[in-house]
Design a protein around this motif. Structure first.
Motif, short mmCIF file in Angstrom:
data_model
loop_
_atom_site.label_atom_id
_atom_site.label_comp_id
_atom_site.label_asym_id
_atom_site.label_seq_id
_atom_site.Cartn_x
_atom_site.Cartn_y
_atom_site.Cartn_z
N MET A 64 -3.68 1.70 -5.46
CA MET A 64 -5.12 1.71 -5.19
C MET A 64 -5.36 1.99 -3.72
O MET A 64 -4.74 1.36 -2.85
CB MET A 64 -5.68 0.33 -5.56
CG MET A 64 -7.18 0.21 -5.38
SD MET A 64 -7.75 -1.45 -5.88
CE MET A 64 -9.52 -1.24 -5.62
N GLU B 236 -10.51 1.13 -0.65
CA GLU B 236 -11.16 0.61 -1.85
C GLU B 236 -10.75 -0.84 -2.11
O GLU B 236 -11.59 -1.67 -2.50
CB GLU B 236 -10.82 1.48 -3.05
CG GLU B 236 -11.36 2.91 -2.95
CD GLU B 236 -10.99 3.75 -4.16
OE1 GLU B 236 -10.47 3.19 -5.15
OE2 GLU B 236 -11.21 4.98 -4.11
N LEU B 237 -9.49 -1.14 -1.89
CA LEU B 237 -9.02 -2.52 -2.04
C LEU B 237 -9.71 -3.44 -1.03
O LEU B 237 -10.13 -4.56 -1.37
CB LEU B 237 -7.50 -2.58 -1.86
CG LEU B 237 -6.88 -3.98 -1.88
CD1 LEU B 237 -7.16 -4.70 -3.19
CD2 LEU B 237 -5.38 -3.90 -1.60
N PRO C 270 -2.41 1.21 -9.39
CA PRO C 270 -3.76 1.77 -9.36
C PRO C 270 -4.80 0.68 -9.58
O PRO C 270 -4.49 -0.47 -9.91
CB PRO C 270 -3.75 2.78 -10.51
CG PRO C 270 -2.68 2.30 -11.43
CD PRO C 270 -1.64 1.66 -10.57
N ALA C 271 -6.07 1.06 -9.41
CA ALA C 271 -7.16 0.09 -9.46
C ALA C 271 -7.21 -0.66 -10.78
O ALA C 271 -7.51 -1.86 -10.81
CB ALA C 271 -8.49 0.79 -9.20
N ASP C 272 -6.91 0.03 -11.90
CA ASP C 272 -7.01 -0.65 -13.19
C ASP C 272 -5.94 -1.71 -13.38
O ASP C 272 -6.05 -2.56 -14.27
CB ASP C 272 -6.99 0.35 -14.34
CG ASP C 272 -5.71 1.17 -14.41
OD1 ASP C 272 -4.88 1.07 -13.48
OD2 ASP C 272 -5.54 1.92 -15.38
N THR D 118 0.85 -1.18 0.00
CA THR D 118 0.00 0.00 0.00
C THR D 118 0.89 1.24 0.00
O THR D 118 1.73 1.41 0.88
CB THR D 118 -0.91 0.00 1.24
OG1 THR D 118 -0.12 -0.33 2.39
CG2 THR D 118 -2.02 -1.01 1.09
#
Length: 277
Positions: free
Chosen positions: A14, A18-19, A258-260, A9
């Protein structure tokens, strides 16, 4: 077989809350995050992964207990853990309070993975001699466990000590303590004495190591320690193999990004959760 995940992290990855939400929604059992307080620029200590350069996420890690508080606040069932917390580099009284508070507020969902550390320069800035790191980590964990357990707690060691004291809240779950690192007599002596289990990093060589771990636990007069392979790349075959060894939880490695970048990998792992081994 329960499946958890771990990710470096950072301020560029991300967001941890959210994770955590995404992991719980997909049926994962746990989320673990690592710790480095800072990374000295000197590279006298080689990177632990054998690479020439230390990956950038090592320099940008969030504080694990603060990050896990965000993860716990937005979930209901997900266990939140350190993987790993550098116990020798921490004040045991302050850390015991923070961990107990997080466990209390999360309803007993904290797992404390601890380790001895590898970065000599980082330890030196905390006043930790490299050769003493194992004993300092041991005393700090024993001191924390006294504060979590006893109404009036005290500890008088070589490195950790405090007079009879009150410290609340008491944690709900213990919390369980796992030691991360490679197999060996020193590691298993530590696990058998003061931990609930062993976190082999990467998960290689577990079957061959289990007899020695079992022997160390028998000598200590305690039940066999639990084993959680940590930071693995899971496959259905690998999880089935671990299950045959009596392992109940495995922690899969996620890329730090990141999230993507993270979510497609999380979705791939989730297919293993949705069809239990």
């Amino acid at each position: 077989m329960r499946l958890g995940v771990t990710m470096f992290t950072t301020d560029r990855a991300m967001p941890v809350h959210e994770l955590a939400r995404a992991a719980e929604e997909r049926g994962f059992a746990s989320l673990y995050v690592p710790e480095h307080t800072h990374i000295p620029v000197s590279r006298r200590t080689p990177p632990p992964n054998g690479e020439a350069e230390l990956p950038e996420p090592y320099r940008r890690t969030l504080d694990p207990l603060v990050a896990l508080s965000y993860a716990a606040a937005v979930t209901e069932r997900l266990h939140v853990g350190t993987g790993i917390l550098l116990a020798a580099q921490r004040d045991p009284v302050v850390t015991a309070k923070a961990v107990a508070t997080l466990d209390h507020l999360s309803g007993g969902r904290v797992v404390l993975g601890v380790g001895f550390g590898w970065n000599v320069e980082e330890m030196a800035d905390h006043g930790v001699p490299y050769g003493a790191r194992r004993e300092m980590a041991r005393e700090n964990v024993l001191a924390m466990r006294a504060l979590w357990r006893d109404e009036v707690a005290s500890y008088d060691g070589r490195f950790a000590r405090f007079a009879p004291s009150w410290s609340w809240p008491k944690p709900v779950s213990g919390p369980p303590v796992y030691i991360g690192g490679a197999a060996g007599p020193k590691m298993f002596a530590h696990v058998a004495e003061y931990a609930d289990g062993w976190m082999p990093i990467g998960g290689k060589g577990i079957k061959a190591a289990l007899p020695a771990l079992r022997e160390a636990c028998e000598k200590a007069g305690r039940p066999m320690a639990r084993v959680i392979p940590f930071g693995t790349i899971p496959t259905r075959e690998k999880l089935a193999y671990y299950a045959e060894l009596g392992i109940e939880e495995t922690v899969a490695n996620l890329p730090s990004g990141p999230a993507d970048v993270v979510l497609p990998v999380l979705d791939e792992y989730a297919r293993l959760v949705q069809r239990p081994v």
